[in-house]
Design a protein around this motif. Structure first.
Motif, PDB file in Angstrom:
ATOM      1  N   GLU A  79     144.366  58.429  18.091  1.00  0.00           N
ATOM      2  CA  GLU A  79     145.506  57.541  18.323  1.00  0.00           C
ATOM      3  C   GLU A  79     145.602  57.157  19.797  1.00  0.00           C
ATOM      4  OE1 GLU A  79     150.361  57.490  17.877  1.00  0.00           O
ATOM      5  OE2 GLU A  79     149.221  58.904  16.669  1.00  0.00           O
ATOM      6  N   SER A  80     145.453  58.140  20.695  1.00  0.00           N
ATOM      7  CA  SER A  80     145.551  57.836  22.121  1.00  0.00           C
ATOM      8  C   SER A  80     144.371  56.992  22.591  1.00  0.00           C
ATOM      9  CB  SER A  80     145.664  59.115  22.946  1.00  0.00           C
ATOM     10  OG  SER A  80     144.529  59.942  22.740  1.00  0.00           O
ATOM     11  N   GLY A  81     143.182  57.258  22.060  1.00  0.00           N
ATOM     12  CA  GLY A  81     142.005  56.476  22.426  1.00  0.00           C
ATOM     13  C   GLY A  81     142.119  55.029  21.999  1.00  0.00           C
ATOM     14  N   SER A  82     142.579  54.806  20.776  1.00  0.00           N
ATOM     15  CA  SER A  82     142.723  53.424  20.302  1.00  0.00           C
ATOM     16  C   SER A  82     143.859  52.710  21.026  1.00  0.00           C
ATOM     17  CB  SER A  82     142.925  53.381  18.786  1.00  0.00           C
ATOM     18  OG  SER A  82     144.108  54.041  18.410  1.00  0.00           O
ATOM     19  N   SER A  83     144.910  53.438  21.389  1.00  0.00           N
ATOM     20  CA  SER A  83     146.016  52.841  22.156  1.00  0.00           C
ATOM     21  C   SER A  83     145.540  52.409  23.534  1.00  0.00           C
ATOM     22  CB  SER A  83     147.174  53.829  22.316  1.00  0.00           C
ATOM     23  OG  SER A  83     147.765  54.102  21.078  1.00  0.00           O
ATOM     24  N   LEU A  84     144.739  53.262  24.175  1.00  0.00           N
ATOM     25  CA  LEU A  84     144.202  52.931  25.496  1.00  0.00           C
ATOM     26  C   LEU A  84     143.292  51.713  25.401  1.00  0.00           C
ATOM     27  CD1 LEU A  84     143.790  53.479  28.501  1.00  0.00           C
ATOM     28  CD2 LEU A  84     142.016  55.137  27.881  1.00  0.00           C
ATOM     29  N   ALA A  85     142.400  51.692  24.432  1.00  0.00           N
ATOM     30  CA  ALA A  85     141.488  50.557  24.261  1.00  0.00           C
ATOM     31  C   ALA A  85     142.266  49.263  24.024  1.00  0.00           C
ATOM     32  CB  ALA A  85     140.530  50.830  23.105  1.00  0.00           C
ATOM     33  N   ALA A  86     143.279  49.311  23.184  1.00  0.00           N
ATOM     34  CA  ALA A  86     144.086  48.126  22.891  1.00  0.00           C
ATOM     35  C   ALA A  86     144.844  47.649  24.129  1.00  0.00           C
ATOM     36  CB  ALA A  86     145.070  48.422  21.758  1.00  0.00           C
ATOM     37  N   ALA A  87     145.360  48.589  24.905  1.00  0.00           N
ATOM     38  CA  ALA A  87     146.117  48.235  26.113  1.00  0.00           C
ATOM     39  C   ALA A  87     145.219  47.576  27.149  1.00  0.00           C
ATOM     40  CB  ALA A  87     146.779  49.477  26.696  1.00  0.00           C
ATOM     41  N   ILE A  88     144.036  48.135  27.355  1.00  0.00           N
ATOM     42  CA  ILE A  88     143.114  47.563  28.337  1.00  0.00           C
ATOM     43  C   ILE A  88     142.629  46.196  27.881  1.00  0.00           C
ATOM     44  CG2 ILE A  88     140.874  47.863  29.461  1.00  0.00           C
ATOM     45  CD1 ILE A  88     141.482  50.915  29.401  1.00  0.00           C
ATOM     46  N   GLU A  89     142.350  46.062  26.595  1.00  0.00           N
ATOM     47  CA  GLU A  89     141.899  44.775  26.058  1.00  0.00           C
ATOM     48  C   GLU A  89     142.996  43.713  26.197  1.00  0.00           C
ATOM     49  OE1 GLU A  89     140.606  42.927  21.779  1.00  0.00           O
ATOM     50  OE2 GLU A  89     139.882  44.931  22.273  1.00  0.00           O
ATOM     51  N   ALA A  90     144.220  44.094  25.921  1.00  0.00           N
ATOM     52  CA  ALA A  90     145.339  43.147  26.000  1.00  0.00           C
ATOM     53  C   ALA A  90     145.671  42.761  27.441  1.00  0.00           C
ATOM     54  CB  ALA A  90     146.571  43.741  25.323  1.00  0.00           C
ATOM     55  N   HIS A  91     145.355  43.627  28.380  1.00  0.00           N
ATOM     56  CA  HIS A  91     145.725  43.396  29.783  1.00  0.00           C
ATOM     57  C   HIS A  91     144.514  43.438  30.712  1.00  0.00           C
ATOM     58  CE1 HIS A  91     149.949  43.480  28.715  1.00  0.00           C
ATOM     59  NE2 HIS A  91     149.686  44.545  27.966  1.00  0.00           N
ATOM     60  N   THR A  92     143.397  42.904  30.245  1.00  0.00           N
ATOM     61  CA  THR A  92     142.158  42.913  31.024  1.00  0.00           C
ATOM     62  C   THR A  92     142.331  42.246  32.380  1.00  0.00           C
ATOM     63  OG1 THR A  92     140.859  42.909  28.999  1.00  0.00           O
ATOM     64  CG2 THR A  92     139.723  42.242  30.995  1.00  0.00           C
ATOM     65  N   SER A  93     142.999  41.112  32.404  1.00  0.00           N
ATOM     66  CA  SER A  93     143.149  40.395  33.675  1.00  0.00           C
ATOM     67  C   SER A  93     144.019  41.176  34.656  1.00  0.00           C
ATOM     68  CB  SER A  93     143.710  38.993  33.453  1.00  0.00           C
ATOM     69  OG  SER A  93     144.949  39.047  32.801  1.00  0.00           O
ATOM     70  N   LEU A  94     145.053  41.844  34.163  1.00  0.00           N
ATOM     71  CA  LEU A  94     145.902  42.669  35.020  1.00  0.00           C
ATOM     72  C   LEU A  94     145.097  43.827  35.608  1.00  0.00           C
ATOM     73  CD1 LEU A  94     149.470  43.790  34.726  1.00  0.00           C
ATOM     74  CD2 LEU A  94     147.784  45.601  34.561  1.00  0.00           C
ATOM     75  N   VAL A  95     144.307  44.492  34.772  1.00  0.00           N
ATOM     76  CA  VAL A  95     143.480  45.619  35.220  1.00  0.00           C
ATOM     77  C   VAL A  95     142.479  45.148  36.265  1.00  0.00           C
ATOM     78  CG1 VAL A  95     141.752  47.322  34.514  1.00  0.00           C
ATOM     79  CG2 VAL A  95     143.781  46.960  33.102  1.00  0.00           C
ATOM     80  N   ALA A  96     141.769  44.070  35.983  1.00  0.00           N
ATOM     81  CA  ALA A  96     140.738  43.560  36.897  1.00  0.00           C
ATOM     82  C   ALA A  96     141.356  43.124  38.226  1.00  0.00           C
ATOM     83  CB  ALA A  96     139.985  42.412  36.249  1.00  0.00           C
ATOM     84  N   ALA A  97     142.449  42.399  38.169  1.00  0.00           N
ATOM     85  CA  ALA A  97     143.081  41.920  39.403  1.00  0.00           C
ATOM     86  C   ALA A  97     143.647  43.068  40.230  1.00  0.00           C
ATOM     87  CB  ALA A  97     144.199  40.922  39.057  1.00  0.00           C
ATOM     88  N   SER A  98     144.270  44.032  39.581  1.00  0.00           N
ATOM     89  CA  SER A  98     144.874  45.151  40.300  1.00  0.00           C
ATOM     90  C   SER A  98     143.833  46.030  40.990  1.00  0.00           C
ATOM     91  CB  SER A  98     145.687  46.014  39.345  1.00  0.00           C
ATOM     92  OG  SER A  98     146.739  45.272  38.774  1.00  0.00           O
ATOM     93  N   LEU A  99     142.652  46.121  40.382  1.00  0.00           N
ATOM     94  CA  LEU A  99     141.615  47.005  40.911  1.00  0.00           C
ATOM     95  C   LEU A  99     140.547  46.254  41.702  1.00  0.00           C
ATOM     96  CD1 LEU A  99     141.140  49.282  37.793  1.00  0.00           C
ATOM     97  CD2 LEU A  99     142.317  49.865  39.922  1.00  0.00           C
ATOM     98  N   HIS A 100     140.675  44.944  41.807  1.00  0.00           N
ATOM     99  CA  HIS A 100     139.618  44.119  42.439  1.00  0.00           C
ATOM    100  C   HIS A 100     138.282  44.416  41.755  1.00  0.00           C
ATOM    101  CE1 HIS A 100     142.377  42.837  45.581  1.00  0.00           C
ATOM    102  NE2 HIS A 100     142.770  44.087  45.669  1.00  0.00           N
TER     103      HIS A 100
END
Length: 102
Positions: A79-100
């Motif tokens: 459950e936690s693994g699929s939640s993490l994958a879904a969150a990163i997929e849904a917010h890919t641009s936020l993750v990429a921009a925040s981390l350069h």
């Protein structure tokens, strides 16, 4: 003659919580305590970003340095693994921009 004002919350107590505001007599604040799925997935993505930023700091990588980010979820079927994958997929641009990240 004394006048007393009583506050009664008649809303949905499953979705909202009412509390009297301390120090402000006759005032009630209503909080929406229902979890919003979009906000929850964004919070998971932001937590992921925070953990990577702490790793960058520990490795003495300058915050503005561009990085290549690759990761693997240890247990994607959980459950936690699929939640993490879904969150990163849904917010890919936020993750990429925040981390350069690329």
């Amino acid at each position: 003659e004394e006048v007393k004002i009583g506050l009664v919350f008649a809303g949905d107590s499953e979705k909202q919580e009412a509390v009297e505001v301390e120090g402000v007599p006759g005032t009630m604040m209503v909080l929406d305590v229902e979890i919003d799925h979009a906000a929850a997935t964004e919070a998971v993505a932001r937590d992921f970003v925070n953990r990577i930023q702490r790793l960058k700091k520990k490795l003495q990588i300058v915050p503005t340095d561009k990085i290549q980010l690759a990761f693997q979820i240890a247990n994607p079927e959980s459950e936690s693994g699929s939640s993490l994958a879904a969150a990163i997929e849904a917010h890919t641009s936020l993750v990429a921009a925040s981390l350069h990240a690329q």
